[in-house]
Write an enzyme that holds these catalytic residues in place. Structure first.
Site, PDB file in Angstrom:
ATOM      1  CG  HIS A  56      14.404 -81.396 -86.525  1.00 49.21           C
ATOM      2  ND1 HIS A  56      13.859 -82.723 -85.982  1.00 49.21           N
ATOM      3  CD2 HIS A  56      14.868 -81.168 -85.171  1.00 49.21           C
ATOM      4  CE1 HIS A  56      14.744 -83.764 -84.790  1.00 49.21           C
ATOM      5  NE2 HIS A  56      15.708 -82.301 -84.413  1.00 49.21           N
ATOM      6  NE  ARG A  76      15.050 -86.942 -82.158  1.00 49.61           N
ATOM      7  CZ  ARG A  76      16.522 -85.607 -82.334  1.00 49.61           C
ATOM      8  NH1 ARG A  76      16.009 -85.154 -81.642  1.00 49.61           N
ATOM      9  NH2 ARG A  76      17.829 -86.260 -82.093  1.00 49.61           N
ATOM     10  CD  GLU A 123      10.742 -84.335 -87.053  1.00 52.33           C
ATOM     11  OE1 GLU A 123      11.770 -84.493 -87.472  1.00 52.33           O
ATOM     12  OE2 GLU A 123      10.203 -84.401 -86.209  1.00 52.33           O
TER      13      GLU A 123
HETATM   14  P1  NAP Z   1      20.581 -84.504 -71.598  1.00 54.59           P
HETATM   15  O1  NAP Z   1      20.680 -83.371 -71.304  1.00 54.59           O
HETATM   16  O2  NAP Z   1      20.946 -86.138 -71.913  1.00 54.59           O
HETATM   17  O3  NAP Z   1      19.024 -84.647 -70.794  1.00 54.59           O
HETATM   18  C1  NAP Z   1      18.327 -85.343 -70.447  1.00 54.59           C
HETATM   19  C2  NAP Z   1      17.813 -85.217 -69.540  1.00 54.59           C
HETATM   20  O4  NAP Z   1      16.558 -86.254 -69.747  1.00 54.59           O
HETATM   21  C3  NAP Z   1      18.276 -86.422 -68.722  1.00 54.59           C
HETATM   22  O5  NAP Z   1      18.496 -85.192 -67.345  1.00 54.59           O
HETATM   23  C4  NAP Z   1      17.837 -87.461 -67.902  1.00 54.59           C
HETATM   24  O6  NAP Z   1      17.760 -87.770 -66.768  1.00 54.59           O
HETATM   25  C5  NAP Z   1      16.614 -86.888 -68.486  1.00 54.59           C
HETATM   26  N1  NAP Z   1      15.071 -88.462 -68.903  1.00 54.59           N
HETATM   27  C6  NAP Z   1      15.899 -89.869 -69.202  1.00 54.59           C
HETATM   28  N2  NAP Z   1      14.502 -90.749 -69.460  1.00 54.59           N
HETATM   29  C7  NAP Z   1      13.605 -89.967 -68.378  1.00 54.59           C
HETATM   30  C8  NAP Z   1      13.130 -90.198 -68.506  1.00 54.59           C
HETATM   31  N3  NAP Z   1      12.096 -91.514 -69.314  1.00 54.59           N
HETATM   32  N4  NAP Z   1      12.090 -89.468 -67.187  1.00 54.59           N
HETATM   33  C9  NAP Z   1      12.328 -88.556 -67.440  1.00 54.59           C
HETATM   34  N5  NAP Z   1      13.714 -88.310 -67.043  1.00 54.59           N
HETATM   35  C10 NAP Z   1      14.710 -88.679 -68.172  1.00 54.59           C
HETATM   36  O7  NAP Z   1      20.347 -84.477 -72.789  1.00 54.59           O
HETATM   37  P2  NAP Z   1      19.910 -82.934 -73.634  1.00 54.59           P
HETATM   38  O8  NAP Z   1      21.592 -82.092 -74.774  1.00 54.59           O
HETATM   39  O9  NAP Z   1      19.328 -82.041 -72.925  1.00 54.59           O
HETATM   40  O10 NAP Z   1      19.171 -83.383 -75.056  1.00 54.59           O
HETATM   41  C11 NAP Z   1      18.162 -84.241 -74.730  1.00 54.59           C
HETATM   42  C12 NAP Z   1      17.381 -84.700 -76.006  1.00 54.59           C
HETATM   43  O11 NAP Z   1      16.781 -83.640 -76.694  1.00 54.59           O
HETATM   44  C13 NAP Z   1      18.305 -85.057 -77.482  1.00 54.59           C
HETATM   45  O12 NAP Z   1      18.012 -86.223 -76.875  1.00 54.59           O
HETATM   46  C14 NAP Z   1      17.416 -84.619 -79.076  1.00 54.59           C
HETATM   47  O13 NAP Z   1      17.004 -86.429 -78.688  1.00 54.59           O
HETATM   48  C15 NAP Z   1      16.402 -83.995 -78.020  1.00 54.59           C
HETATM   49  N6  NAP Z   1      17.081 -82.408 -78.620  1.00 54.59           N
HETATM   50  C16 NAP Z   1      16.570 -81.989 -80.243  1.00 54.59           C
HETATM   51  C17 NAP Z   1      16.658 -81.253 -80.977  1.00 54.59           C
HETATM   52  C18 NAP Z   1      15.942 -79.938 -81.254  1.00 54.59           C
HETATM   53  O14 NAP Z   1      16.633 -80.201 -82.403  1.00 54.59           O
HETATM   54  N7  NAP Z   1      14.690 -80.352 -81.265  1.00 54.59           N
HETATM   55  C19 NAP Z   1      18.001 -80.354 -80.651  1.00 54.59           C
HETATM   56  C20 NAP Z   1      18.896 -80.796 -79.391  1.00 54.59           C
HETATM   57  C21 NAP Z   1      18.253 -81.786 -79.012  1.00 54.59           C
HETATM   58  P3  NAP Z   1      19.157 -88.076 -66.169  1.00 54.59           P
HETATM   59  O15 NAP Z   1      19.925 -86.046 -66.086  1.00 54.59           O
HETATM   60  O16 NAP Z   1      18.816 -88.178 -64.635  1.00 54.59           O
HETATM   61  O17 NAP Z   1      19.676 -88.530 -66.816  1.00 54.59           O
END
Ligand code: NAP
Length: 328
Positions: A285, A237, A266
């Site tokens: 995005h 984000r 955005e």
């Molecule tokens: P996810 O599986 O929940 O992965 C997020 C990771 O971030 C987890 O491993 C979490 O740790 C880690 N984390 C959380 N807080 C942290 C911190 N303060 N410092 C270090 N690591 C931290 O989620 P995902 O499916 O990969 O998606 C992640 C994010 O990508 C979404 O929330 C969204 O904002 C973004 N996204 C963007 C797009 C786009 O179109 N550009 C598309 C999809 C998603 P733990 O494993 O220990 O909980």
């Protein structure tokens, strides 16, 4: 009395039909603003919401007294006040997994495009400027064999790292809230301190959820610690990065380039310098934006809202404790 669903993102006919066969549906395929009076009217009667891209504030929730469940067509839930929803007993669902590989593809295309200057040099050809063999001033940098630093190592972070390690022979470093020993073994990845990752990585790729802890996680201090040759990728984000500090670092050559899918505001404001900067690849995005994946995300949200309104467990709840508490 039949329940009502308010849908505020495009759904295909089959998905709409699936909802309509069970509930009354107020459909806003292209909502321009949450202030739209018709939207507010539908909100007042809605038991379920399905959509994305609208910031669901406590004020909007006050205007939705019948609301039982929300199915977001996204994995990120930074548009929702999760604790407030839980307090009000409203179930929130999202769409993890179905977008992981597609978003990782986008992440890797940003890595490739930034390193090999694909957009900049394609524009050079388009302008008719290709008059002689290109020289070192237009060379890019290698991706294969380099060090990929993942800031966030969840579903999408791991899928990007898999592409890097297995497809491009990259060394993977990661900083993440918790260790991930299985994927460490699979990819030979190593968890390290944030500062070490910034110092050692050729590509620093942010893919954490936006939370109070991750807001502006990467700013002037972090860009200072990166290599001058580093390429920064943001797929999470816009608010995870201090955007003025990033622009400054790119302009001063403190880092080499950036590949960005997300921004502080955005769509990008007209006065943003980012689209004009040669060392920036800026995308609108598009992380999950393929026909297949957007259809799968919408379908997951449809399934979630139907299960939730039926009083059953949805496939991907964000605050399942709402139901557990209600059940006791
Ligand atoms: P996810 O599986 O929940 O992965 C997020 C990771 O971030 C987890 O491993 C979490 O740790 C880690 N984390 C959380 N807080 C942290 C911190 N303060 N410092 C270090 N690591 C931290 O989620 P995902 O499916 O990969 O998606 C992640 C994010 O990508 C979404 O929330 C969204 O904002 C973004 N996204 C963007 C797009 C786009 O179109 N550009 C598309 C999809 C998603 P733990 O494993 O220990 O909980």
């Amino acid at each position: 009395m039949s329940k009502r669903i308010l849908a505020y993102r495009r759904l295909d006919e089959q998905q709409l039909e699936q909802l309509r066969s069970r509930y009354h549906v107020d459909y806003f395929g292209k909502l321009s603003s949450a202030d739209d009076p018709a939207f507010r009217e539908a909100l007042a009667e809605a038991h379920g919401l399905i959509g994305a891209g609208v910031n669901i504030t406590p004020v909007l929730l006050d205007a939705a007294p019948k609301l039982e469940a929300i199915a977001s067509i996204s994995v990120g839930v930074d548009n929702y006040p999760v604790d407030e929803l839980t307090r009000r007993g409203i179930l929130l669902c999202n769409t993890p997994d179905v977008l992981t590989e597609t978003t990782a593809d986008t992440g890797f295309s940003l890595i490739m495009a930034s390193a090999r200057r694909v957009v900049e040099l394609a524009d050079f050809v388009k302008r008719g400027d290709w008059k002689a063999s290109i020289g070192p001033e237009q060379f890019g940098s290698d991706v294969h064999g380099k060090t990929l630093g993942m800031v966030g190592f969840g579903r999408i972070g791991q899928a990007i790292a898999r592409r890097g390690a297995l497809g491009f022979g990259m060394q993977v470093l990661y900083s993440n809230a918790s260790p991930k020993p299985e994927i460490e073994r699979e990819l030979g990845a190593r968890r390290c301190e944030f500062d070490e990752l910034l110092r050692e990585s050729d590509f620093v790729c942010a893919i954490v959820p936006l939370t109070d802890e991750t807001r502006r996680l990467i700013g002037a201090r972090e860009f200072e610690r990166m290599k001058e040759s580093a390429i920064f990728i943001n797929l999470s984000r816009g608010q995870v990065v201090d955007e003025p500090a990033m622009i400054d670092a790119l302009k001063r050559g403190q880092i080499r380039a950036a590949g960005l899918d997300v921004f502080e505001k955005e769509p990008l404001p007209a006065d943003s310098p980012l689209p004009q900067m040669a060392n920036v690849v800026a995308l609108p995005h598009i992380g999950s934006a393929t026909h297949e994946t957007r259809t799968a995300m919408a379908q997951r949200a449809v399934d979630n809202i139907l299960l939730a309104l039926d009083g059953k467990a949805p496939i991907s709840p964000v605050n399942p404790e709402v139901r557990n508490e209600t059940a006791t």
